[in-house]
Design a protein around this motif. Structure first.
Motif, PDB file in Angstrom:
ATOM      1  N   GLU A 199       0.472 -16.299 -15.026  1.00  0.00           N
ATOM      2  CA  GLU A 199      -0.158 -15.188 -15.717  1.00  0.00           C
ATOM      3  C   GLU A 199       0.767 -14.646 -16.816  1.00  0.00           C
ATOM      4  O   GLU A 199       1.987 -14.579 -16.641  1.00  0.00           O
TER       5      GLU A 199
ATOM      6  N   LEU B 286       5.707 -19.176  -7.437  1.00  0.00           N
ATOM      7  CA  LEU B 286       4.991 -18.107  -6.749  1.00  0.00           C
ATOM      8  C   LEU B 286       3.486 -18.336  -6.743  1.00  0.00           C
ATOM      9  O   LEU B 286       2.751 -17.618  -6.085  1.00  0.00           O
TER      10      LEU B 286
ATOM     11  N   PRO C  61      -0.272 -19.644  -6.160  1.00  0.00           N
ATOM     12  CA  PRO C  61      -1.037 -20.348  -5.131  1.00  0.00           C
ATOM     13  C   PRO C  61      -1.660 -21.646  -5.647  1.00  0.00           C
ATOM     14  O   PRO C  61      -2.145 -22.450  -4.849  1.00  0.00           O
TER      15      PRO C  61
ATOM     16  N   PHE D  63      -7.604 -23.285  -3.812  1.00  0.00           N
ATOM     17  CA  PHE D  63      -7.437 -21.832  -3.725  1.00  0.00           C
ATOM     18  C   PHE D  63      -8.644 -21.180  -4.390  1.00  0.00           C
ATOM     19  O   PHE D  63      -8.761 -21.180  -5.602  1.00  0.00           O
TER      20      PHE D  63
ATOM     21  N   ASP E 171      -6.346 -11.457 -11.403  1.00  0.00           N
ATOM     22  CA  ASP E 171      -5.240 -11.754 -10.506  1.00  0.00           C
ATOM     23  C   ASP E 171      -5.763 -12.264  -9.167  1.00  0.00           C
ATOM     24  O   ASP E 171      -6.869 -11.927  -8.764  1.00  0.00           O
ATOM     25  N   ALA E 172      -4.957 -13.056  -8.477  1.00  0.00           N
ATOM     26  CA  ALA E 172      -5.356 -13.536  -7.163  1.00  0.00           C
ATOM     27  C   ALA E 172      -4.133 -13.702  -6.287  1.00  0.00           C
ATOM     28  O   ALA E 172      -3.026 -13.945  -6.780  1.00  0.00           O
TER      29      ALA E 172
ATOM     30  N   THR F 122       1.153 -15.581  -5.441  1.00  0.00           N
ATOM     31  CA  THR F 122       0.347 -14.734  -6.317  1.00  0.00           C
ATOM     32  C   THR F 122       0.230 -15.332  -7.711  1.00  0.00           C
ATOM     33  O   THR F 122       1.218 -15.775  -8.294  1.00  0.00           O
ATOM     34  N   PHE F 123      -1.003 -15.341  -8.197  1.00  0.00           N
ATOM     35  CA  PHE F 123      -1.290 -15.667  -9.600  1.00  0.00           C
ATOM     36  C   PHE F 123      -1.587 -14.331 -10.239  1.00  0.00           C
ATOM     37  O   PHE F 123      -2.658 -13.773 -10.040  1.00  0.00           O
ATOM     38  N   GLY F 124      -0.608 -13.783 -10.927  1.00  0.00           N
ATOM     39  CA  GLY F 124      -0.887 -12.457 -11.465  1.00  0.00           C
ATOM     40  C   GLY F 124       0.284 -11.855 -12.196  1.00  0.00           C
ATOM     41  O   GLY F 124       1.330 -12.469 -12.378  1.00  0.00           O
TER      42      GLY F 124
END
Lengths: 402, 297
Positions: A304, A380, A382, A397, B37-38, B59-61
């Motif tokens: 992100e 980090l 998923p 996921f 976010d996930a 975490t994707f965020g």
């Protein structure tokens, strides 16, 4: 450690020569250019010179086609609202889905007032379909407003051709050129563009000064009425120091135009190549064949953007992102969505925008820093396994969304 | 850039318990639509004692999503599953010394991941019970869905009524245009037209002293503003968190946070607000409110 500024599409450093040129207009040359006495007279002359400098940068036929405003947003609003005022029988507007919010938010607001707005779509490289555009041109359309260069990807739109097409159908054409002016040669007198917006702080002048170019003879209604400033087309006492600064910045932009399109472009290309070679699962967004020389937007998959920016910032590197989280509104970038990037890539899109102040050493430092940052965040994620994305990431996921 | 606390930054730069938990027997996968976010939370729960032996996150965020995930795992390790379910999103935010209002949903996502993981452990189906909309009121963190639902449920017609029922718009008032738009669209659904000139129905709970909730909040803010320069001189500050019938909840920030004199400062603020309102009201730290809420009070 010297910080590295690669966010020049957001704003630029004011050139020291520009600062030098504008400073006297705060102190000894403080007069109101409208005054008859000597205090005002000199300021009036300086503004006249600035207007000519901008005329030269834009390739405008007359200096009176330059109207000073407070910013690009004001110029955009003035242009669009004027076209609607002068042609009350025309109730349609054509723009694009990837415009800057200065145009989009105004258009959405006008929709509530009953105007019909056509938003031209883009393909996955951010390009327009000119056949779709041609089909929309009709006598119901008051104005076409299309950006010259996209702020996020740097993708250029063929605005000169589109202005010709609008002109052939008797429709006014406006372009938000805040990202293009100063980076690309512009020659308005040989085009059919009726109105153009530019913003000082994108080309090494201060914030709070902009220009609306208005072709001579185009019917016009001012946004701000009051004094006779700008020939009654934009009332309000001139921001003389900033106008002088913008004039100087325009002159310097002309001087550096070749440098921008050779050295700055070469630095951008090296940055892009270096990052793409070092990092798997990332790609350049937008139309790479046809874009600003200073801009590169890379989508790093499975991570992100805000997190990327924070880690870059820790190493003194300033960039920006199309991720939802970096904007106050939390809206993901409408530009990335319009190009239909998968959301695992759109959120990781990161924009590096250079200027003539950057150096190749800085570029190499950034190339050295980015891979570890991306790897750290992927650890980090998923969507990421030990050595790459997990198999079928979007199935492996699939969270419950709220 | 966001105004992140040092604790948020610290947990982002050095996240605790990152990665999948080894031998996990519970997984919670949730995402936040408003942000994209996930988060995957994995837990290793002792089946005998139901104590959470280990917790890990992926975490994707953004920065605060990662920090909230990290904080969550630190908070719940060692708790029983039942204890963990009492952890609120505010607890996560407090653990991080607060989150910007736009980022509170990151803490909500943490709490939801926990609920989802516990449901998974117990072999239950977890379904999300709230929908999140665009943030409208930044003073009191109220989103569009919450405002629209409240308008529908209570047949509200004016901005003032929305303020009385949701608090949205009761602070700086910058979001009133947004609230009017929601009012207009909800009323249109019901075949009615929003009338900006309509007078508000009386507040749902007429406050003592003849003031509406809005008027009370405004006066409380005036009182706080008048005292703020003194706090700022000492490098501290205070922010209004919530107002109930008899209590004003505030956060002491900057040098005021953790200051030995905080209690005296609170008394000073209380006195000022009481003068402004013309009635007695207690001023408490916001943490008291969460304790009360946790006890069901």
């Amino acid at each position: 450690m010297q910080p590295i500024y690669l966010d020049n599409n957001a704003t630029t450093r004011v050139d020291p020569k520009v600062v030098e040129a504008m400073l006297p207009y705060f102190s000894e040359q403080f007069g109101n250019p409208s005054s008859i006495h000597s205090f005002g007279d000199k300021v009036g002359r300086a503004i006249k010179q600035a207007r000519r400098q901008i005329q030269t940068l834009l390739g405008a036929e007359y200096d009176s086609e330059i109207i000073f405003t407070s910013c690009g947003t004001e110029s955009d609003s003035t242009a669009i609202l004027s076209a609607l005022r002068t042609q009350p029988e025309r109730k349609e507007i054509i723009t694009t889905v990837v415009e800057h919010t200065a145009v989009l938010t105004l258009c959405e607001y006008l929709e509530k007032d009953g105007y019909k707005v056509h938003y031209l779509k883009v393909d996955n490289k951010g390009r327009l379909d000119l056949e779709q555009y041609q089909a929309l041109l009709s006598e119901r359309v008051a104005i076409v407003s299309v950006m010259w260069a996209n702020n996020e990807t740097g993708t250029l739109f063929p605005v000169e051709q589109m202005a010709e097409m609008a002109h052939a159908s008797g429709i006014l054409f406006h372009t938000d050129a805040v990202q293009a002016v100063g980076k690309l040669p512009v020659d308005l007198k040989s085009s059919k563009i009726d109105m153009l917006s530019l913003s000082g702080h994108k080309l090494h002048a201060p914030k709070g000064i902009g220009v609306l170019y208005l072709r001579r003879g185009v019917r016009y209604r001012p946004l701000l009425r009051g004094g006779h400033q700008e020939r009654g087309r934009r009332a309000g006492t001139e921001s003389s120091a900033s106008i002088v600064a913008l004039g100087k910045a325009a002159e310097l932009a002309m001087e550096h135009m070749e440098y921008e399109n050779t050295f700055v472009a070469a630095m951008r290309d090296r940055l892009e190549e270096g990052i793409l070679n070092a990092i798997p699962h990332c790609f350049v967004t937008g139309d790479t064949e046809n874009r600003l020389p200073n801009t590169c937007n890379i989508a790093f998959e499975y991570i992100e953007g805000e997190a990327i920016l924070m880690l870059l910032n820790k190493q003194g590197i300033a960039a920006s992102s199309g991720s939802a989280c970096t904007s106050g509104s939390l809206e993901p970038s409408h530009v990335m969505r319009a190009m239909e990037l998968p959301y695992t890539a759109a959120h990781g899109s990161t924009r590096f925008s250079l200027s003539r102040y950057n150096t190749m050493e800085e570029v190499e430092r950034v190339i050295g820093a980015v891979p570890a940052i991306v790897a750290q965040l992927r650890q980090l994620s998923p969507y990421w396994g030990d050595n790459g994305p997990v198999a079928e990431p979007e199935k492996a996921f699939a969270p419950t969304y709220a | 850039m966001w105004d992140y606390s040092e604790k948020v930054k610290e947990h982002f730069y050095n996240p605790r318990n990152a990665g999948a938990t080894e031998g996990a027997n519970a997984t919670g996968d949730v995402g936040s639509l408003s942000c994209g976010d996930a988060l995957r939370l994995t837990l290793k729960v002792d089946p005998e004692s139901e104590v959470i032996l280990d917790a890990g996150f992926q975490t994707f965020g953004c920065g605060s999503a990662i920090a909230s995930s990290s904080a969550l795992t630190e908070i719940i390790k060692g708790m029983t599953v039942d204890e963990a379910l009492n952890v609120s999103n505010q607890d996560i935010a407090d653990y991080l010394d607060g989150l910007p209002p736009e980022k509170m949903h990151c803490s909500v996502m943490g709490r939801e991941a926990l609920q989802a993981a516990v449901a998974d452990y117990r072999g239950e189906e977890w379904s999300d019970d709230h929908e999140e909309g665009a943030l409208i009121c930044k003073c009191f963190a109220v989103d569009a869905v919450m405002i629209a639902d409240t308008i529908r449920a209570n047949s509200l017609r004016t901005v003032e009524e929305v303020i009385n029922y949701t608090k949205a718009g009761g602070g700086c008032s910058s979001c009133h245009e947004g609230i009017e738009e929601i009012l207009a669209s909800v009323l249109e659904e019901q075949g009615e037209v929003y009338d900006p000139a309509a007078t508000a129905a009386p507040a749902p709970q007429p406050a003592a002293g003849g003031l509406t909730t809005l008027q009370r909040i405004r006066r409380i803010e005036t009182a706080i503003e008048s005292i703020r320069p003194q706090l700022q001189m000492d490098k501290g500050d205070v922010e209004l968190v919530d107002v109930s019938d008899d209590t004003v909840y505030v956060n002491m920030t900057g040098a005021c946070s953790g200051c030995q004199m905080a209690a005296m400062t609170l008394n000073g603020i209380q006195q000022r607000i009481v003068e402004e309102l013309g009635q007695f009201i207690k001023v408490s730290p916001a943490s008291e409110q969460q304790k009360k809420a946790a006890m069901g009070g």
